[in-house]
Write an enzyme that holds these catalytic residues in place. Structure first.
Site, PDB file in Angstrom:
ATOM      1  CB  CYS A 298      54.702  50.458  31.805  1.00 44.31           C
ATOM      2  SG  CYS A 298      53.059  50.569  32.496  1.00 44.31           S
TER       3      CYS A 298
ATOM      4  NE  ARG B 153      52.987  44.128  36.075  1.00 47.73           N
ATOM      5  CZ  ARG B 153      53.635  44.053  34.915  1.00 47.73           C
ATOM      6  NH1 ARG B 153      54.919  43.791  34.894  1.00 47.73           N
ATOM      7  NH2 ARG B 153      52.981  44.231  33.786  1.00 47.73           N
TER       8      ARG B 153
ATOM      9  CG  HIS C 145      55.385  32.415  42.395  1.00 44.04           C
ATOM     10  ND1 HIS C 145      54.152  32.270  42.942  1.00 44.04           N
ATOM     11  CD2 HIS C 145      55.859  33.600  42.800  1.00 44.04           C
ATOM     12  CE1 HIS C 145      53.882  33.326  43.660  1.00 44.04           C
ATOM     13  NE2 HIS C 145      54.903  34.147  43.604  1.00 44.04           N
TER      14      HIS C 145
ATOM     15  NE  ARG D 293      46.617  41.196  31.714  1.00 46.98           N
ATOM     16  CZ  ARG D 293      47.256  42.110  32.424  1.00 46.98           C
ATOM     17  NH1 ARG D 293      46.673  43.271  32.701  1.00 46.98           N
ATOM     18  NH2 ARG D 293      48.469  41.914  32.847  1.00 46.98           N
TER      19      ARG D 293
ATOM     20  CG  ASN E 274      50.197  44.190  29.591  1.00 42.99           C
ATOM     21  OD1 ASN E 274      50.641  44.318  28.465  1.00 42.99           O
ATOM     22  ND2 ASN E 274      50.960  43.992  30.637  1.00 42.99           N
ATOM     23  CG  ASP E 275      44.825  45.728  32.709  1.00 44.35           C
ATOM     24  OD1 ASP E 275      44.245  44.638  32.563  1.00 44.35           O
ATOM     25  OD2 ASP E 275      45.534  45.993  33.682  1.00 44.35           O
TER      26      ASP E 275
ATOM     27  NE  ARG F 255      50.803  48.276  38.983  1.00 36.65           N
ATOM     28  CZ  ARG F 255      50.584  47.352  38.052  1.00 36.65           C
ATOM     29  NH1 ARG F 255      50.241  47.728  36.841  1.00 36.65           N
ATOM     30  NH2 ARG F 255      50.721  46.074  38.327  1.00 36.65           N
TER      31      ARG F 255
ATOM     32  CD  GLU G 221      46.070  49.749  34.255  1.00 38.26           C
ATOM     33  OE1 GLU G 221      46.684  48.819  33.735  1.00 38.26           O
ATOM     34  OE2 GLU G 221      46.091  49.966  35.480  1.00 38.26           O
TER      35      GLU G 221
HETATM   36  C1  PEP Z   1      49.244  46.878  31.888  1.00 32.10           C
HETATM   37  O1  PEP Z   1      48.050  46.668  32.133  1.00 32.10           O
HETATM   38  O2  PEP Z   1      49.685  47.070  30.732  1.00 32.10           O
HETATM   39  C2  PEP Z   1      50.241  46.887  32.967  1.00 32.10           C
HETATM   40  C3  PEP Z   1      51.492  47.253  32.742  1.00 32.10           C
HETATM   41  O3  PEP Z   1      49.847  46.478  34.188  1.00 32.10           O
HETATM   42  P1  PEP Z   1      49.612  44.919  34.585  1.00 32.10           P
HETATM   43  O4  PEP Z   1      50.165  44.074  33.474  1.00 32.10           O
HETATM   44  O5  PEP Z   1      50.318  44.729  35.873  1.00 32.10           O
HETATM   45  O6  PEP Z   1      48.120  44.863  34.701  1.00 32.10           O
HETATM   46 MG    MG Z   2      47.351  46.805  34.170  1.00 37.18          MG
END
Ligand code: PEP
Ligand code: MG
Length: 583
Positions: free
Chosen positions: A506, A300, A193, A469, A458-459, A336, A435
């Protein structure tokens, strides 16, 4: 002598100034104080009074923060109030006073440190980071017991850079932006946070610097580079001059970039894409608008479920979503649905410990088995849909059946609302996140069931490359430029074009101007990122022709390693946008 530290950049910007070191670690090192039997009731009363006073302090602070930053940030104090009401903690302290005949502060320090240890050993990163909340509450109780303020951030008269072992989210939220120009900590992660708060307040910050809080003393001259995660102590003249120049250029660049705010993200030869923002909290909207976002590409929602004792009900969710949708209208907002699991858990929900949480009961998988939780959120989203341009997006889809099942539940939610004569947008667009490699590879099939795609890099990177990650040991393998990733993205874009649906990215990749140009060349329609990254990415898009970007992407896809692609992107960007990419 000048010394340089490398940590994790969690909030961008550069700051130079004097260190103010907050010594919080030794706060709980209280000497043992034995008391007589006749003094025990007095010690218990002192402890209870300290709790009452702390409670009153927290209620007051919660009110202030709610006014200043909104309820999402002040809710954390409700969580702190809950820690204060923890019967086990209170009874443990009172028993310690009674059984060992010790002073209240000594008893409290022993018990609270036991809590720190227990939380620090928890495997789950999110819960582990909650130790900061306990430390924060503990420090307040201790201050009230001892009757003294220690290293306070209140009433600062000059500009300082705060240096601490760890900072509680409440301390970060209360930072006076005029005097605290940056902060650095020994520990912490980007999902804490404290990090989220720093980005919301736009205070440069670097965490994970190991021992800085003991190496540095108050008054040391330091430089914090929140872009690269660097801290420099007692910089020499050349370094100061170098950073001063960088800062001047950065300030100039930011003011130039601000001028692009109302211009489109359009290439030199007129090809246009959309740039949107990622948010976690509704109170980020002013920053979204200030940076010229054309909508919200990723809201999110899971943060709404955190830092509380129970699940948010439909009305609460509806009100939060409605604020976002109304403030952005007529621009689109993509909400989402709940992405719990992985590294995001709720302490009050009994979710099983899993061997591989990122590959486990997460996101849409969780929602499809916890139908009531899912339907409550869908009802709230549907109700908010009449207030603007709202779309819904399912995370972590791995096959077509999941979309169909989620849509069935969405249909049920719609039917319930119809029966209750509650208005909603019947044509609401439903999209999915791409993802998981299986989704990317079968994106031609999935495109028949979705109105849009949003690639969560990211995923996608962690699943495609089999690299956790959040594991720093293998971070070197987490390569956004790996040819496998570029190929998967290209494939998704081609399939979405064939199906005539838009695709966005994203994940964090979208916020990197070089990667943004590469994605542009691959044919991406939209990019969504943290609001502060928008102007730089827009500048990059406006500095190339689409033809050049396509050539750039084509050449990148012909390379064979992630390292080669990374260097290629960087060297190309040095010619396209030298002011951003020179060393
Ligand atoms: C991602 O996985 O790229 C994503 C945008 O979702 P999060 O980072 O919330 O998993
Ligand atoms: Mg994700």
């Amino acid at each position: 002598m000048m010394k340089r530290y490398h940590g994790i950049p969690v909030s961008p910007g550069v700051a130079m100034g004097k260190a103010l070191v907050l010594h919080s670690e030794d706060f709980f090192a209280v000497p043992k104080s034995q008391v007589g039997t006749e003094d025990i009731p007095r010690e218990v009363v002192r402890f209870e009074e300290a709790l009452t006073k702390t409670r009153a302090d927290l209620v007051r602070i919660r009110k202030n923060i709610a006014n200043k930053l909104g309820h999402e940030h002040s809710d954390i104090f409700s969580a702190h109030l809950l820690i204060l009401e923890d019967r086990t903690l209170i009874e443990d302290v009172i028993s310690k006073i009674k059984e060992e005949k010790v002073g209240a502060e000594y008893a409290f320090s022993l018990i609270i440190q036991r809590y720190f240890r227990a939380f620090s050993q928890i495997q789950d990163e999110y819960l582990r980071e909650r130790v900061a909340d306990i430390r924060d509450v503990g420090r307040r109780v201790m201050q009230n017991l001892l009757g003294k303020e220690k290293d306070s951030l209140i009433g600062l008269k000059e500009k300082v850079i705060v240096v601490a072992h760890d900072l509680a989210p409440t301390e970060t939220a209360m930072m006076d932006r005029e005097h605290v120009i940056a902060f650095v900590t020994d520990i912490g992660g980007p999902t804490s946070h404290t990090a989220i708060m720093a980005r919301s307040l736009e205070i440069p910050a670097v965490v994970g610097l190991d021992t800085v809080s003991t190496d540095i003393v108050t008054g040391n001259q330091i430089i914090v580079d929140g872009h690269r995660g660097i801290l420099i102590v007692e910089p020499d003249l050349a370094t100061i001059e170098n950073y001063s120049q960088q800062e001047r250029r950065f300030v100039q660049l930011v003011s130039e970039l601000d001028k692009l705010k109302s211009l489109p993200a359009e290439t030199l030869d007129g090809h246009r894409i959309r740039l949107e923002a990622n948010i976690e909290f509704p109170d980020e909207i002013p920053s979204v608008l200030a940076h010229g976002a054309e909508g919200i590409g990723l809201y999110r929602t899971e943060y709404f479920y955190m830092n509380r004792r129970d699940l948010p009900n439909e009305q609460e969710q509806y009100e939060a979503y409605r604020i976002v949708v109304e403030k952005l209208a007529p621009s689109p907002v993509i909400i989402r649905t709940l992405d719990l699991g992985g590294d995001k858990f709720l302490s009050f929900l009994d979710m099983p410990q899993e061997m591989n949480p990122f590959m486990g009961w997460r996101a849409i998988r969780f929602c499809l088995s916890e139908v009531e939780i899912f339907k409550t959120q869908l009802r709230a989203i549907l109700r908010a849909s009449v207030h603007g341009n709202l779309k819904v997006m399912y995370p972590m889809v791995s096959n077509v059946q999941e979309i169909r099942r989620a849509n069935e539940i969405l249909e049920q939610a719609k039917q319930e609302l119809r029966n209750e004569q509650i208005a909603f947008d019947n044509q609401i667009d439903v999209g999915i996140m791409i993802e998981i490699p299986s989704a990317a590879i079968t994106s031609d099939i999935l495109s028949k069931e979705a109105k849009f795609f949003s690639i969560g890099t990211n995923d996608l990177i962690q699943y495609s490359l089999a690299v956790d990650r959040i594991n720093p040991k293998i971070a070197y393998l987490y390569e956004p430029t790996h040819p496998a990733i570029i190929r998967l993205i290209r494939q998704v874009i081609e399939n979405s074009k064939a199906a005539q649906i838009p695709t966005s990215v994203c994940g964090e990749m979208a916020a990197d101007p070089g990667m943004a140009v590469l994605l542009l060349g691959l044919g991406i329609d939209e990019l969504s990122m943290s609001p502060f990254a928008l102007p730089t990415v827009k500048k990059a898009i406006r500095s190339v022709s689409f033809k050049d970007a396509q050539d750039f992407a084509k050449k990148a896809t012909e390379l064979t390693t992630g390292e080669e692609i990374k260097h290629f992107v960087k060297s190309r960007m040095k010619t396209i946008l030298p002011e951003l990419f020179e060393e």
